[in-house]
Design an enzyme around this catalytic site. Structure first.
Site, short mmCIF file in Angstrom:
data_model
loop_
_atom_site.label_atom_id
_atom_site.label_comp_id
_atom_site.label_asym_id
_atom_site.label_seq_id
_atom_site.Cartn_x
_atom_site.Cartn_y
_atom_site.Cartn_z
N SER A 1 40.33 38.74 44.50
CA SER A 1 40.16 40.03 43.79
C SER A 1 39.86 39.76 42.32
CB SER A 1 41.44 40.85 43.86
OG SER A 1 41.79 41.05 45.20
N GLU B 1 41.47 40.16 36.76
CA GLU B 1 42.67 39.45 37.20
C GLU B 1 42.59 37.96 36.84
OE1 GLU B 1 44.39 40.53 41.17
OE2 GLU B 1 44.38 38.36 41.44
N ARG C 1 51.06 41.50 39.07
CA ARG C 1 50.15 40.41 38.66
C ARG C 1 50.40 40.01 37.19
NH1 ARG C 1 50.42 40.97 42.86
NH2 ARG C 1 48.92 41.37 44.50
C1 LIG Z 1 39.91 33.72 48.21
C2 LIG Z 1 41.02 34.02 47.24
C3 LIG Z 1 42.01 34.90 47.60
C4 LIG Z 1 43.05 35.20 46.70
N1 LIG Z 1 44.02 36.06 47.11
C5 LIG Z 1 45.04 36.36 46.28
C6 LIG Z 1 46.08 37.25 46.70
O1 LIG Z 1 46.08 37.76 47.82
N2 LIG Z 1 47.08 37.55 45.82
C7 LIG Z 1 47.12 36.98 44.57
O2 LIG Z 1 48.06 37.29 43.83
N3 LIG Z 1 46.16 36.11 44.16
C8 LIG Z 1 45.13 35.79 44.97
N4 LIG Z 1 44.15 34.93 44.56
C9 LIG Z 1 44.22 34.37 43.19
C10 LIG Z 1 44.82 32.94 43.11
O3 LIG Z 1 44.85 32.34 44.37
C11 LIG Z 1 46.24 32.95 42.55
O4 LIG Z 1 46.27 33.56 41.29
C12 LIG Z 1 46.82 31.53 42.43
O5 LIG Z 1 48.19 31.60 42.10
C13 LIG Z 1 46.10 30.68 41.39
O6 LIG Z 1 46.56 29.35 41.56
P1 LIG Z 1 45.74 28.12 40.99
O7 LIG Z 1 46.60 26.91 41.17
O8 LIG Z 1 44.40 28.07 41.59
O9 LIG Z 1 45.68 28.49 39.46
P2 LIG Z 1 44.50 28.20 38.39
O10 LIG Z 1 43.35 29.08 38.68
O11 LIG Z 1 44.27 26.72 38.35
O12 LIG Z 1 45.22 28.66 37.08
C14 LIG Z 1 45.61 30.01 36.93
C15 LIG Z 1 46.46 30.12 35.64
O13 LIG Z 1 47.68 29.41 35.80
C16 LIG Z 1 47.83 28.39 34.80
N5 LIG Z 1 48.51 27.26 35.44
C17 LIG Z 1 48.14 26.60 36.56
N6 LIG Z 1 49.09 25.71 36.92
C18 LIG Z 1 50.08 25.80 36.00
C19 LIG Z 1 51.35 25.13 35.83
N7 LIG Z 1 51.80 24.23 36.69
N8 LIG Z 1 52.09 25.48 34.75
C20 LIG Z 1 51.68 26.42 33.87
N9 LIG Z 1 50.51 27.08 33.99
C21 LIG Z 1 49.72 26.77 35.06
C22 LIG Z 1 46.42 28.09 34.34
O14 LIG Z 1 46.39 27.59 33.02
C23 LIG Z 1 45.79 29.49 34.43
O15 LIG Z 1 46.11 30.25 33.31
C24 LIG Z 1 43.09 34.60 45.42
C25 LIG Z 1 42.08 33.69 45.06
C26 LIG Z 1 41.05 33.40 45.96
C27 LIG Z 1 40.00 32.40 45.57
#
Ligand SMILES: Cc1cc2nc3c(=O)[nH]c(=O)nc-3n(C[C@H](O)[C@H](O)[C@H](O)COP(=O)(O)OP(=O)(O)OC[C@H]3O[C@@H](n4cnc5c(N)ncnc54)[C@H](O)[C@@H]3O)c2cc1C
Length: 341
Positions: free
Chosen positions: A235, A337, A164
């Site tokens: 998580s 996380e 992570r």
């Molecule tokens: C129900 C649920 C289940 C999940 N299960 C998992 C799992 O099994 N495994 C896991 O690893 N994670 C899991 N996650 C966490 C999450 O889905 C991941 O971390 C995902 O990659 C976040 O993507 P996002 O676009 O929503 O990012 P955001 O929440 O919008 O941003 C996260 C970070 O990335 C940065 N960011 C976003 N886009 C960009 C870009 N294009 N360039 C540079 N920086 C950027 C943001 O500034 C921030 O720091 C889960 C979340 C939920 C709600």
């Protein structure tokens, strides 16, 4: 690039907490990126890059510009004897992309089905689930420096992926916008099915990426609360990685504590052991806890939930209480996380 003043972020974070961005814009193409660079040069305010908002907790309003990455497009870039290379834009929905690879008859990403969020955010924390992490099939990514406008290409070594973790999470948040990611998907499938729930569904069946993806989707739906129904960010804590000595000292008092030796380590030698944050939290009695609208899922001890109108500060207060109680009982420091803002 259209800039909106005082924009609500409530529908743009999966916790569903109320927060406002002083300024908000969507980034759809290179022109928008250049406009963002120009805006940053004129305004001495911080910028937050936003994907699907599924790994963020807004404790407060954001006093700068929230730039939502909406870059779209995906393509089979090339292939060689061993791999098919697929390139995908940073604003694409991760799960839709995984299902697209499955529909193309490609394999590698199926275990990462149904993880919310965007492709561009996926390398930031090297997303992982059910025995696979992004790094396993990552080839390279392109990112644009929001200060200089320079485009950079990162291969796997430069990304410094860990559990992570990545170079971007520790060094370049909001400075580098990840515009596209290329995956190298193996032509010879390497199925990972050694998980209770996946194994049973596929017993006696010839595996395919689609069957595994479907099994993972079913499993995730049965185990994790759906953010569309109850606000959460999956998580909330990382699984702690402990030295063998520390883990054994805890095990002497709590014989059931789980332990998974990390690469190069063993339960005997000096190495590191990953334990389960969910187990630690569950054993402090937090599962199903509720204070007002903030609480802990009754389905999964690792998931902090917003039942309706909890504020980010209230959710963070619950997270801190959990961290304190785990430290008091087991001497283990939990690490959040999601990004807390
Ligand atoms: C129900 C649920 C289940 C999940 N299960 C998992 C799992 O099994 N495994 C896991 O690893 N994670 C899991 N996650 C966490 C999450 O889905 C991941 O971390 C995902 O990659 C976040 O993507 P996002 O676009 O929503 O990012 P955001 O929440 O919008 O941003 C996260 C970070 O990335 C940065 N960011 C976003 N886009 C960009 C870009 N294009 N360039 C540079 N920086 C950027 C943001 O500034 C921030 O720091 C889960 C979340 C939920 C709600």
């Amino acid at each position: 690039m259209e800039i909106i003043n005082n924009a609500s972020l409530k529908d743009l974070n999966t916790f569903g907490v109320k927060a406002e961005a002083k300024y908000f814009a969507e980034i759809h193409d290179l022109d928008d990126i250049h406009a963002l660079l120009a805006w940053k040069e004129k305004n001495d305010l911080s910028t937050l890059l936003l994907g699907g908002g599924s790994n963020l907790l807004f404790k407060d309003n954001f006093a700068g510009l929230v730039a939502k990455v909406c870059l779209a497009g995906k393509d089979i870039a090339e292939e060689d004897d061993n791999f098919t290379y697929v390139s995908v834009a940073g604003g694409e929905n991760w799960h839709d992309f995984v299902r697209w690879t499955v529909e193309q008859g490609l394999s590698g990403l199926e275990n990462l089905s149904l993880i919310p969020g965007t492709v561009g955010a996926a390398p930031i924390q090297n997303i992982g689930a059910y025995g696979v992490e992004l790094a396993d099939h990552f080839h390279s990514l392109q990112a644009i420096d929001l200060e200089t406008g320079n485009i950079h290409e990162f291969d796997k070594a430069l990304c410094q992926f860990g559990y992570r973790e990545s170079f971007f999470k520790s060094q370049t948040l909001d400075k580098l916008l990840i515009t596209s990611v290329t995956f190298a998907l193996p032509k010879q499938p390497e199925w990972k099915m050694d998980y209770a729930g996946v194994r049973e569904v596929l017993e006696g069946v010839e595996p395919t990426a689609e069957l595994i993806s479907n099994a993972i989707i079913g499993l995730r739906r049965s185990k994790l609360p759906d953010p569309a129904k109850i606000g959460n960010a999956g998580s909330f804590f990382k699984n702690p990685v402990l030295s063998v000595d520390v883990w054994q000292a805890i095990k002497a008092k709590h014989p059931n504590i789980p332990g998974y030796p990390q690469e190069g380590g063993s339960l005997q030698a000096n190495g590191s052991i990953k334990t389960s944050a969910a187990w630690l939290i569950d054993n402090c009695g937090w599962k199903g806890y509720r204070k007002g609208d903030a609480g802990v899922s009754d389905m999964h001890a690792l998931v902090i939930v917003n039942h309706a109108n909890a504020t980010g500060a209230e959710l963070w207060a619950v997270a801190q209480e959990i961290m304190q109680s785990v430290e008091d009982k087991f001497g283990v420091l939990l690490e959040a996380e999601p990004r807390v803002l």
